[in-house]
Write an enzyme that holds these catalytic residues in place. Sequence first.
Site, PDB file in Angstrom:
ATOM      1  N   ARG A  99     -36.344 -44.523  26.511  1.00 37.35           N
ATOM      2  CA  ARG A  99     -35.784 -43.864  25.322  1.00 37.35           C
ATOM      3  C   ARG A  99     -35.099 -44.870  24.420  1.00 37.35           C
ATOM      4  O   ARG A  99     -35.233 -44.831  23.211  1.00 37.35           O
ATOM      5  CB  ARG A  99     -34.784 -42.799  25.782  1.00 37.35           C
ATOM      6  CG  ARG A  99     -33.978 -42.204  24.642  1.00 37.35           C
ATOM      7  CD  ARG A  99     -32.967 -41.183  25.149  1.00 37.35           C
ATOM      8  NE  ARG A  99     -33.621 -40.094  25.866  1.00 37.35           N
ATOM      9  CZ  ARG A  99     -32.993 -39.348  26.782  1.00 37.35           C
ATOM     10  NH1 ARG A  99     -31.752 -39.594  27.094  1.00 37.35           N
ATOM     11  NH2 ARG A  99     -33.634 -38.376  27.384  1.00 37.35           N
ATOM     12  N   TYR A 100     -34.316 -45.763  25.029  1.00 34.49           N
ATOM     13  CA  TYR A 100     -33.618 -46.801  24.261  1.00 34.49           C
ATOM     14  C   TYR A 100     -34.435 -48.080  24.365  1.00 34.49           C
ATOM     15  O   TYR A 100     -35.079 -48.335  25.384  1.00 34.49           O
ATOM     16  CB  TYR A 100     -32.221 -47.032  24.859  1.00 34.49           C
ATOM     17  CG  TYR A 100     -31.359 -45.799  24.928  1.00 34.49           C
ATOM     18  CD1 TYR A 100     -30.785 -45.270  23.775  1.00 34.49           C
ATOM     19  CD2 TYR A 100     -31.095 -45.174  26.139  1.00 34.49           C
ATOM     20  CE1 TYR A 100     -29.976 -44.148  23.841  1.00 34.49           C
ATOM     21  CE2 TYR A 100     -30.282 -44.054  26.212  1.00 34.49           C
ATOM     22  CZ  TYR A 100     -29.723 -43.542  25.066  1.00 34.49           C
ATOM     23  OH  TYR A 100     -28.921 -42.429  25.134  1.00 34.49           O
ATOM     24  N   ARG A 103     -33.411 -50.668  27.559  1.00 30.29           N
ATOM     25  CA  ARG A 103     -33.193 -50.268  28.944  1.00 30.29           C
ATOM     26  C   ARG A 103     -34.089 -49.098  29.315  1.00 30.29           C
ATOM     27  O   ARG A 103     -34.374 -48.244  28.480  1.00 30.29           O
ATOM     28  CB  ARG A 103     -31.724 -49.921  29.211  1.00 30.29           C
ATOM     29  CG  ARG A 103     -31.112 -48.840  28.337  1.00 30.29           C
ATOM     30  CD  ARG A 103     -29.583 -49.004  28.408  1.00 30.29           C
ATOM     31  NE  ARG A 103     -28.808 -47.859  27.939  1.00 30.29           N
ATOM     32  CZ  ARG A 103     -28.554 -47.592  26.657  1.00 30.29           C
ATOM     33  NH1 ARG A 103     -29.077 -48.335  25.707  1.00 30.29           N
ATOM     34  NH2 ARG A 103     -27.785 -46.566  26.349  1.00 30.29           N
ATOM     35  N   CYS A 112     -33.699 -36.424  47.625  1.00 29.30           N
ATOM     36  CA  CYS A 112     -32.245 -36.505  47.646  1.00 29.30           C
ATOM     37  C   CYS A 112     -31.742 -35.960  48.982  1.00 29.30           C
ATOM     38  O   CYS A 112     -32.445 -35.217  49.671  1.00 29.30           O
ATOM     39  CB  CYS A 112     -31.643 -35.675  46.520  1.00 29.30           C
ATOM     40  SG  CYS A 112     -31.940 -36.384  44.886  1.00 29.30           S
ATOM     41  N   ARG A 121     -32.780 -32.849  36.741  1.00 34.12           N
ATOM     42  CA  ARG A 121     -34.126 -33.344  37.005  1.00 34.12           C
ATOM     43  C   ARG A 121     -34.773 -32.627  38.188  1.00 34.12           C
ATOM     44  O   ARG A 121     -35.616 -33.186  38.884  1.00 34.12           O
ATOM     45  CB  ARG A 121     -34.054 -34.846  37.256  1.00 34.12           C
ATOM     46  CG  ARG A 121     -35.155 -35.612  36.521  1.00 34.12           C
ATOM     47  CD  ARG A 121     -34.933 -37.108  36.601  1.00 34.12           C
ATOM     48  NE  ARG A 121     -34.301 -37.656  35.423  1.00 34.12           N
ATOM     49  CZ  ARG A 121     -33.473 -38.717  35.455  1.00 34.12           C
ATOM     50  NH1 ARG A 121     -33.168 -39.296  36.586  1.00 34.12           N
ATOM     51  NH2 ARG A 121     -32.954 -39.160  34.327  1.00 34.12           N
ATOM     52  N   ASP A 279     -26.661 -30.255  31.430  1.00 36.39           N
ATOM     53  CA  ASP A 279     -27.933 -30.089  30.725  1.00 36.39           C
ATOM     54  C   ASP A 279     -28.533 -28.771  31.171  1.00 36.39           C
ATOM     55  O   ASP A 279     -28.652 -28.511  32.373  1.00 36.39           O
ATOM     56  CB  ASP A 279     -28.876 -31.256  31.051  1.00 36.39           C
ATOM     57  CG  ASP A 279     -28.354 -32.571  30.496  1.00 36.39           C
ATOM     58  OD1 ASP A 279     -27.970 -32.592  29.321  1.00 36.39           O
ATOM     59  OD2 ASP A 279     -28.319 -33.564  31.247  1.00 36.39           O
TER      60      ASP A 279
HETATM   61  C1  LIG Z   1     -28.823 -41.868  30.382  1.00 33.74           C
HETATM   62  C2  LIG Z   1     -30.020 -42.669  30.126  1.00 33.74           C
HETATM   63  C3  LIG Z   1     -29.957 -44.065  30.075  1.00 33.74           C
HETATM   64  C4  LIG Z   1     -28.691 -44.838  30.352  1.00 33.74           C
HETATM   65  O1  LIG Z   1     -27.748 -44.646  29.392  1.00 33.74           O
HETATM   66  P1  LIG Z   1     -26.337 -45.401  29.475  1.00 33.74           P
HETATM   67  O2  LIG Z   1     -25.561 -44.797  28.358  1.00 33.74           O
HETATM   68  O3  LIG Z   1     -26.605 -46.864  29.302  1.00 33.74           O
HETATM   69  O4  LIG Z   1     -25.753 -45.128  30.823  1.00 33.74           O
HETATM   70  C5  LIG Z   1     -31.103 -44.757  29.766  1.00 33.74           C
HETATM   71  N1  LIG Z   1     -32.266 -44.121  29.527  1.00 33.74           N
HETATM   72  C6  LIG Z   1     -32.353 -42.777  29.576  1.00 33.74           C
HETATM   73  C7  LIG Z   1     -33.665 -42.144  29.308  1.00 33.74           C
HETATM   74  C8  LIG Z   1     -31.235 -42.004  29.889  1.00 33.74           C
HETATM   75  O5  LIG Z   1     -31.335 -40.686  29.954  1.00 33.74           O
HETATM   76  S1  SF4 Z   2     -28.103 -34.210  40.679  1.00 33.68           S
HETATM   77 FE1  SF4 Z   2     -30.307 -34.081  41.184  1.00 33.68          FE
HETATM   78  S2  SF4 Z   2     -30.963 -36.198  41.390  1.00 33.68           S
HETATM   79 FE2  SF4 Z   2     -28.727 -36.192  41.543  1.00 33.68          FE
HETATM   80  S3  SF4 Z   2     -28.284 -36.008  43.760  1.00 33.68           S
HETATM   81 FE3  SF4 Z   2     -28.280 -33.944  42.906  1.00 33.68          FE
HETATM   82  S4  SF4 Z   2     -30.371 -33.211  43.235  1.00 33.68           S
HETATM   83 FE4  SF4 Z   2     -30.440 -35.440  43.439  1.00 33.68          FE
END
Ligand SMILES: *Cc1c(COP(=O)(O)O)cnc(C)c1O
Ligand code: SF4
Length: 359
Positions: A99-100, A103, A112, A121, A279
């Site tokens: 997305r960014y 990173r 998990c 997710r 979310d």
């Molecule tokens: C949250 C997230 C990040 C990391 O974001 P930070 O603000 O650097 O912690 C990077 N990519 C995606 C797609 C994210 O959802």
């Molecule tokens: S929030 Fe989702 S990804 Fe994170 S530990 Fe819980 S189940 Fe696993």
Amino acid sequence: MPAPFATSVFPVQLNATRRSVVHPRDLPENLVADRQALAPVSERFPMKINPYFLGLIRSADDPLGRQVIPHPDELRDAAGAEDPLAEERQSPAPQILHRYPHRVVFLVSSRCAVHCRFCMRKRRVADGPQVPVAMIDKGLDYIRAHTEINEVILSGGDPLMLADDRLLSILQALRRIGHVRLLRLHSRMPIVQPRRVTPDLAAGLARFHPLYLNVHCNHPGEITSASAAACGLLADAGIALGSQSVLLRGVNDAAEILTALFEGLLAIRVKPYYLHQLDRVPGTAHFEVPLAVGLELMAALRGRLSGMAIPHYMIDLPGGGGKIALTPDAVVEKLPSHWRVRNWQGRVYDYPCAASPKK
Ligand SMILES: *Cc1c(COP(=O)(O)O)cnc(C)c1O
Ligand code: SF4
């Protein structure tokens, strides 16, 4: 002569009690009265609670129980989207979220130790087979080919659900990519399965500095001597620890609880990083806290807590717009000569402004 290893007579029972609970009928009776009623909920949104975390729960409605025990309200929630942040659209290669520009999130695990009911997710988390090695390799190829990427965040599922050698070999492969400088892990294991963090794992991770690790912890009841020991091992290995928490109704939506949570995290050497607004995936409406309440809570923390203990309050924009930090409104009025601002006690001050430099 007494049998030398009495417990070995009962290996089956011992194993059985150590297994994670994945069906409501296997929940302890004292936690849930009507376990049958929860079966349809866990069919829609699969449950999983490992023995350690189950042992910390006193009732289905306590702040820890609410996070992992299925609730009938989950089926009454018609709103929400499976993928509110459009992560799948921002996935240019298997297991990669990009997305960014600089990173990426690398989803190296689909498993998990517990299934959080509010997981953003959960469409991708299951108690089934792990992400195939071939998919991980494709993700690595993508990162190799994109020289603008300087940070890789291992997430999932939970990356610490991988065996040490798998996890370390992924980190090794990433370290061999010249343009990747920062490595970050997002894991709930130091909190929900502290014994996963062994001296061997900590020493293995320490080979890949600079390495950062963010745990996920939502309530002071999750901070135990075991999780403190796990975080201590990681911190002693030089790994900078942060935390992510989700603001959850009935779990941590009170200033005293957040205060204890963030102070408790600092005390186990974890710097609170983000407090996430929930979310809205399906089945999570009963956890939602209004943004205005979230901001009031953040304002209440300012006077109570060390600045070190205060995380950013984050919203993640629908459709993949990215994260934004929300802060309580400090600026009352912007005048040319000064800004009028409000302090933590609500008192208003004038803050002088330098004149803008002439172009
Ligand atoms: C949250 C997230 C990040 C990391 O974001 P930070 O603000 O650097 O912690 C990077 N990519 C995606 C797609 C994210 O959802
Ligand atoms: S929030 Fe989702 S990804 Fe994170 S530990 Fe819980 S189940 Fe696993």
